[in-house]
Design an enzyme around this catalytic site. Structure first.
Site, PDB file in Angstrom:
ATOM      1  CB  THR A 152      -0.932   0.062   1.215  1.00 48.90           C
ATOM      2  OG1 THR A 152      -0.138   0.076   2.414  1.00 48.90           O
ATOM      3  CG2 THR A 152      -1.868  -1.143   1.239  1.00 48.90           C
ATOM      4  N   GLY A 155       2.152   2.250   3.327  1.00 47.79           N
ATOM      5  CA  GLY A 155       2.864   1.217   4.077  1.00 47.79           C
ATOM      6  C   GLY A 155       4.076   0.708   3.336  1.00 47.79           C
ATOM      7  CB  CYS A 156       4.601  -2.453   1.530  1.00 44.96           C
ATOM      8  SG  CYS A 156       3.993  -3.487   2.896  1.00 44.96           S
ATOM      9  CB  VAL A 157       4.244   1.905  -1.819  1.00 44.55           C
ATOM     10  CG1 VAL A 157       4.764   3.014  -2.736  1.00 44.55           C
ATOM     11  CG2 VAL A 157       3.576   0.804  -2.645  1.00 44.55           C
ATOM     12  CB  THR A 160       9.714  -0.321  -0.904  1.00 46.56           C
ATOM     13  OG1 THR A 160       9.205  -1.489  -0.256  1.00 46.56           O
ATOM     14  CG2 THR A 160      10.652  -0.741  -2.022  1.00 46.56           C
TER      15      THR A 160
END
Length: 220
Positions: A152, A155-157, A160
């Site tokens: 998301t 979150g993970c985007v 990263t």
């Protein structure tokens, strides 16, 4: 006291020198973050409707496959009894129970062209860099630019992208190809990423870059 508006924020950040362009580099890789059934099926605990994002990722995959540009997919899988390998994160959200190894919920959404030549990162936490071998994989291919898609955004985007710039890669977040369960979190994350950590780029300009010969990429 009046609350600052989005325009006020944009003006303030611009005046303070935020949001400068990093720019595309010479050797890209494409990463598709957590576009697995647990996240792309709206009926699941962690899911959302990401149909538009899948439609945007498809031409990026096609361009990368055609030009032999490295492609990385990621998934989140927990195998331990009682989800112990989820660590403290298991205390924060119940949805981790849908990320059990051996279930089809952790498989890449079949609408995406995930090929045997693509790499699959298995992670436990938000960033695709944390606890994985992504850095040496990118370095071995001499990658300098990471095209970021998936979910998301908040979150993970985001995690990263932040880790990408901290590891010396150029993070390019494709606006149409990232999504979130929350529209507000999505927009705020894109604003903040573009201000401080990454370039938020359009699908069109990213496709133009990916399809260009190497000598033309240097001119983007």
């Amino acid at each position: 006291m009046t609350q600052p508006t989005k325009q006020d924020d944009e003006t303030f950040f611009r005046e303070r020198g935020f949001g400068l362009k990093i720019g595309f580099g010479d050797r890209p890789a494409l990463i598709v973050i957590d576009m697995i059934k647990a996240f792309t099926d709206p009926s699941m605990m962690l899911g959302a409707n990401l149909d538009l994002q899948i439609a945007a990722i498809e031409p990026l995959l096609a361009a990368a496959h055609e030009r032999d540009i490295p492609v990385f997919f990621s998934t989140v899988i927990y195998n331990d009894v009682d989800f112990r390998d989820a660590g403290i994160g298991a205390l924060k959200q119940k949805g981790v129970i849908t990320l059990k190894g051996g279930t089809d919920a952790v498989d890449v959404d079949p609408r995406l062209d995930f090929r045997p030549s693509d790499s699959l990162l298995v992670k436990k936490y938000a960033s695709c860099f944390f606890g994985t071998d992504l850095v040496p994989r990118l370095m071995s291919r001499r990658v300098d630019t990471l095209i970021i898609t998936g979910c998301t955004t908040s979150g993970c985007v985001r995690a990263t992208a932040v880790d990408a710039v901290q590891n010396g890669f150029r993070p390019m977040v494709v606006r149409e190809a990232v999504g979130d369960r929350s529209a507000a979190a999505h927009e705020q994350s894109l604003f903040d990423l573009n201000a401080k950590y990454a370039d938020v780029v359009s699908l069109e300009e990213t496709l133009t870059y990916l399809r260009a010969p190497l000598d033309r990429r240097r001119q983007q």
